[in-house]
Write an enzyme that holds these catalytic residues in place. Sequence first.
Site, PDB file in Angstrom:
ATOM      1  N   LYS A 200       2.778  31.568 -18.228  1.00 48.27           N
ATOM      2  CA  LYS A 200       1.690  32.106 -17.411  1.00 48.27           C
ATOM      3  C   LYS A 200       0.408  32.377 -18.213  1.00 48.27           C
ATOM      4  O   LYS A 200      -0.678  31.999 -17.798  1.00 48.27           O
ATOM      5  CB  LYS A 200       2.160  33.398 -16.754  1.00 48.27           C
ATOM      6  CG  LYS A 200       1.250  33.918 -15.690  1.00 48.27           C
ATOM      7  CD  LYS A 200       1.566  33.243 -14.392  1.00 48.27           C
ATOM      8  CE  LYS A 200       0.864  33.824 -13.206  1.00 48.27           C
ATOM      9  NZ  LYS A 200       1.273  33.135 -11.973  1.00 48.27           N
TER      10      LYS A 200
ATOM     11  N   CYS B  38      21.907  35.529 -32.971  1.00 49.64           N
ATOM     12  CA  CYS B  38      23.009  36.187 -32.265  1.00 49.64           C
ATOM     13  C   CYS B  38      24.174  35.209 -32.038  1.00 49.64           C
ATOM     14  O   CYS B  38      24.808  34.804 -33.000  1.00 49.64           O
ATOM     15  CB  CYS B  38      22.493  36.812 -30.964  1.00 49.64           C
ATOM     16  SG  CYS B  38      23.651  38.010 -30.296  1.00 49.64           S
ATOM     17  N   TYR B  39      24.438  34.782 -30.810  1.00 48.61           N
ATOM     18  CA  TYR B  39      25.521  33.814 -30.608  1.00 48.61           C
ATOM     19  C   TYR B  39      25.240  32.551 -31.425  1.00 48.61           C
ATOM     20  O   TYR B  39      26.150  31.947 -32.007  1.00 48.61           O
ATOM     21  CB  TYR B  39      25.634  33.453 -29.112  1.00 48.61           C
ATOM     22  CG  TYR B  39      26.637  32.350 -28.842  1.00 48.61           C
ATOM     23  CD1 TYR B  39      28.001  32.621 -28.789  1.00 48.61           C
ATOM     24  CD2 TYR B  39      26.215  31.025 -28.648  1.00 48.61           C
ATOM     25  CE1 TYR B  39      28.924  31.607 -28.560  1.00 48.61           C
ATOM     26  CE2 TYR B  39      27.127  30.006 -28.418  1.00 48.61           C
ATOM     27  CZ  TYR B  39      28.481  30.303 -28.375  1.00 48.61           C
ATOM     28  OH  TYR B  39      29.391  29.299 -28.154  1.00 48.61           O
TER      29      TYR B  39
ATOM     30  N   ASP C 189      -1.884  29.720 -10.708  1.00 51.29           N
ATOM     31  CA  ASP C 189      -1.247  28.445 -11.041  1.00 51.29           C
ATOM     32  C   ASP C 189      -1.868  27.275 -10.272  1.00 51.29           C
ATOM     33  O   ASP C 189      -2.222  26.256 -10.865  1.00 51.29           O
ATOM     34  CB  ASP C 189       0.267  28.498 -10.780  1.00 51.29           C
ATOM     35  CG  ASP C 189       0.931  29.645 -11.516  1.00 51.29           C
ATOM     36  OD1 ASP C 189       0.318  30.152 -12.476  1.00 51.29           O
ATOM     37  OD2 ASP C 189       2.043  30.036 -11.135  1.00 51.29           O
TER      38      ASP C 189
ATOM     39  N   GLY D  68      23.664  34.074 -26.558  1.00 53.41           N
ATOM     40  CA  GLY D  68      24.424  33.701 -25.364  1.00 53.41           C
ATOM     41  C   GLY D  68      25.542  34.699 -25.195  1.00 53.41           C
ATOM     42  O   GLY D  68      25.889  35.415 -26.137  1.00 53.41           O
TER      43      GLY D  68
ATOM     44  N   GLU E 273      13.191  37.866 -31.684  1.00 54.39           N
ATOM     45  CA  GLU E 273      12.206  37.523 -30.643  1.00 54.39           C
ATOM     46  C   GLU E 273      11.772  38.714 -29.805  1.00 54.39           C
ATOM     47  O   GLU E 273      10.773  38.646 -29.097  1.00 54.39           O
ATOM     48  CB  GLU E 273      12.752  36.405 -29.740  1.00 54.39           C
ATOM     49  CG  GLU E 273      13.919  36.776 -28.823  1.00 54.39           C
ATOM     50  CD  GLU E 273      15.302  36.720 -29.496  1.00 54.39           C
ATOM     51  OE1 GLU E 273      15.366  36.840 -30.730  1.00 54.39           O
ATOM     52  OE2 GLU E 273      16.300  36.599 -28.776  1.00 54.39           O
TER      53      GLU E 273
ATOM     54  N   HIS F 284      18.079  40.155 -32.838  1.00 57.16           N
ATOM     55  CA  HIS F 284      17.141  39.333 -32.051  1.00 57.16           C
ATOM     56  C   HIS F 284      15.712  39.481 -32.584  1.00 57.16           C
ATOM     57  O   HIS F 284      15.030  40.441 -32.221  1.00 57.16           O
ATOM     58  CB  HIS F 284      17.186  39.754 -30.577  1.00 57.16           C
ATOM     59  CG  HIS F 284      18.440  39.327 -29.892  1.00 57.16           C
ATOM     60  ND1 HIS F 284      18.572  38.113 -29.263  1.00 57.16           N
ATOM     61  CD2 HIS F 284      19.632  39.936 -29.771  1.00 57.16           C
ATOM     62  CE1 HIS F 284      19.788  37.990 -28.772  1.00 57.16           C
ATOM     63  NE2 HIS F 284      20.465  39.091 -29.065  1.00 57.16           N
TER      64      HIS F 284
END
Length: 515
Positions: free
Chosen positions: A367, A81-82, A228, A54, A172, A170
Amino acid sequence: MEKILVLDFGGQYDQLIARRVRELNVYAEIRPYNRITPEEIRAEGYVGVIFTGGPNSVYDPASPHCDPAVLKLGIPILGICYGHQLLAWAAGGEVCTAAEKSEYGKVTVNVKKPESILFDGIPAESVCWMSHTDFVKQVPEGFSVTAVTGACPCAAFEDPERKLYGVQFHPEVTHTEYGFRMIGNFVLKVCGCKAEWRMDDFCRKSLEEIRAKVGDGKVLLALSGGVDSSVCAALLAEAVGSNLTCVFVDHGMMRKNEPEEVREAFSRWNINFMGIDASERFLERLRGITEPERKRKIIGEEFIRVFEDAAKQIGSVDFLAQGTIYPDVIESGLGDAAVIKSHHNVGGLPDFVDFREIIEPLRMLFKDEVRQLGRELGLPEPLVKRQPFPGPGLAIRVMGDITKEKLDILREADAIFREEVDAFAARGKLPEAASQYFAVLLNTRSVGVMGDARTYGYTVALRSVTTDDFMTADWTRLPYELMAAAGTRIPNEVRSVGRVVYDITSKPPATVEWE
Ligand code: XMP
């Protein structure tokens, strides 16, 4: 079902964290930090919590904080991180907000405690991606530093007794070499997940839930032919069969064979398929209109009018279904705003359709998971793999005024170009992936020569972009042979086209579409 909670503190990569966990076949959900209490975390059965990054500083009174009781639940936590700084702060450590040196980008991280489960199977030195100024200066009691960088004395820490872990970088993002493995170590080894979340389970459970909710009620879905809404239609068709009515509005600006492909794909289900050929109506309203925004507005409005007429014909509808997917839900704030966004998906329909409730069976899927579900339900591959296509369709790819003749020319040229790109891709001959590729019909004619005679034909521009998110895009470096094939075939096979050019602008400064 085992599930991981991604507690959102406003980081840029929150969706990616949830994606990575799901890639491990463990279900993950993102919830805002202030919308779930420690009691609910326990009651809802989460087996692990990830605090996201964040933009804030933990000592800022306006910064997002969670209830420190979360740390006492006995549920494993990974702070990123944050989230890492917040975990340190909440457990009694110290965060420094005046680092001499910020770290942004790729940084070498040295593991100091190789026996840490989080770094299991990860080399002592690897590249991680950092984006921070603040750092943990003093770890809380009971914690130990497990990794450092040149500028950061606590790149990672842990209290394995309490199953609390933090990383300043990070994991991710793909720039962190072993990030996926670290997330895997947390989810599978620390939280003990068995990785059993599968799309066929999701499909089965969704079918049961839809049946339980809908009962004998009637469901209405506006089917656009995009991924979708098509997958949503297939799921509902499987769940409620003839209680589903899909309204497919052909505005005359679809690509070649598209209306037929959509009809064909849904013919195997016993649903009410209402295909409305409204092309004349749309063309009439668009006659002489050249301004792109006007084109878009007219098409949007007319779509609603056509759908309105269809809804009146069908009569009272209990449920309105929409193909809202997880990124739509997240982008609209995960809260009440989600409904407003989903109304937008079908152009404001709820104002006039008489329905009891909205159902959005794909709202928890990303997606590529939607595509996977489509395959699970037996939708044909071309429909599942379909590239994005704008709602206003070919209207914004025919420059200037729109006529049936121009649309037909564009449809043919576009089909040839897509066929060539697909063929090259199938043979592995594209040096980079083409994310979206299509033809545009220009309002410019040019002189040429064919069979010893002068021609004065239309110009077709080919556009292919490579992008992850369509917010920025680069033009695809298509092989010359492919361009040569398209440049030869299009003027030869499509009457009235005399010239073919390739668009080499990125976004920005251009956009993907020409209008
Ligand atoms: P632009 O042209 O804005 O396009 O760079 C980015 C992506 O959005 C698609 N696009 C639309 N999709 N309705 C849609 O559903 C629209 O009006 C629309 N306009 C652009 C475009 O095809 C590209 O994938």
